[in-house]
Write an enzyme that holds these catalytic residues in place. Sequence first.
Site, short mmCIF file in Angstrom:
data_model
loop_
_atom_site.label_atom_id
_atom_site.label_comp_id
_atom_site.label_asym_id
_atom_site.label_seq_id
_atom_site.Cartn_x
_atom_site.Cartn_y
_atom_site.Cartn_z
N ASP A 173 1.01 -1.31 -0.03
CA ASP A 173 -0.11 -0.03 -0.13
C ASP A 173 0.77 1.26 0.10
O ASP A 173 1.91 1.09 0.47
CB ASP A 173 -0.77 -0.12 1.19
N ALA A 231 -12.15 -5.80 -6.43
CA ALA A 231 -12.39 -4.61 -6.26
C ALA A 231 -12.61 -3.72 -7.49
O ALA A 231 -13.95 -3.54 -7.51
CB ALA A 231 -10.61 -3.95 -6.19
N ARG A 232 -11.94 -3.40 -8.65
CA ARG A 232 -12.54 -2.98 -9.62
C ARG A 232 -11.83 -3.67 -11.09
O ARG A 232 -10.45 -3.80 -10.84
CB ARG A 232 -12.29 -1.32 -10.03
N GLU A 261 -18.85 -4.50 -17.34
CA GLU A 261 -19.96 -5.27 -16.42
C GLU A 261 -21.37 -4.45 -16.41
O GLU A 261 -22.28 -5.04 -16.30
CB GLU A 261 -19.35 -5.67 -15.37
N HIS A 293 -20.31 -8.99 -9.39
CA HIS A 293 -20.19 -7.82 -8.58
C HIS A 293 -21.31 -7.96 -7.34
O HIS A 293 -22.15 -7.08 -6.98
CB HIS A 293 -20.60 -6.68 -9.30
#
Length: 327
Positions: A173, A231-232, A261, A293
Amino acid sequence: MKLIAYAVRPDEKAAFEKYSELLGLDITFVQGQLGMSNVDEAAGFEAVTFLGNCDASRPVLEKLQGHGVKYLASRSAGFNNVDMEAVKELGLRFSNATYSPSCVADFTVMLILMSIRNMKTMMKRLEAHDYSLPGLQGKEMHNLTFGVIGTGRIGANTARNLSGFGGRIIGFDLYENESLKDILEYVDLDTLLKEADVITLHAPLLDSTHHIINRENIAKTKQGVVIVNCARAELVDTDALIEGIESGHIGAAALDVFPNEIGIVHTDNRMRTYSNHQLAILERHKNVIVTPHTAFYTDQAVSDMVEVALRSLKSFVETNESPNEIK
Ligand SMILES: NC(=O)c1ccc[n+]([C@@H]2O[C@H](COP(=O)([O-])OP(=O)(O)OC[C@H]3O[C@@H](n4cnc5c(N)ncnc54)[C@H](O)[C@@H]3O)[C@@H](O)[C@H]2O)c1
């Protein structure tokens, strides 16, 4: 106080009723996703709530502002559907939702377990009364190294969940979370890519995270690596992922998000023809699990999402501030 709510699903209604009564709100519901076709319904409202599957691009935001809207609250956590530059330029104010991170963190652990125990293959075989063993041998969690990319609310919760299994947990991170250091060792991205048996993505979609899992980075990963994305979709270069799966380098992938999506997920597509070639390829592979999702979708999270958005809009209207504002 009056507000308009877009993209309201039937399962959100109970929370809308509860919190509109509690907060004294008069809500106009629109079932459809916010977009150019229904943006005019917001005329005369100061406050609008919508979801992450709505179109909050510049033209829609310009229309909203023209109709007198000042405050926007997404009931989703991710807000890559919102043109934040336009929000600022138009003088709008925007907040996102925070909700129980356990929903996605628990789902992530389920996908990891399903991946390392070949659950997709097993379930397909069971449907055909095939109870054989070959091809189903799995791995044990305590023998694995888990690489968590993005150790914010969901990544931290995922790491805490994983710590119960006894494996090694490494994290990458931009900001280190001190409270995780008893269970997770921070490393640089290259080390994580090289050492993780399972890589799980929990960073937001930003320029710096777009295609963080690309061809070059996949080449650095271990043979047989498992890649989980809750996440994405655009954190992963999907063509490179498919190449890695088809070459046998990637052992398994589990994706709760996939490219393009919107319009497919959260919809019954059985009676219509739609085009998404990458999804068609991914779904075919025995070692790829695709879910629509749904990682967020728990009773607790849905209630939290509605509550946070409604409290945020009330606070914006009454004080011109919201604790959830994205600045
Ligand atoms: N599948 C689902 O249903 C679902 C539900 C909720 C959220 N999400 C996704 O999960 C993401 C994470 O949610 P969260 O609540 O944990 O967010 P968060 O903001 O709490 O955590 C994100 C973390 O990513 C880190 N980060 C930012 N840029 C980075 C980079 N370049 N490299 C590495 N780390 C970086 C941040 O420092 C932060 O610690 C959301 O942005 C959303 O896209 C998916």
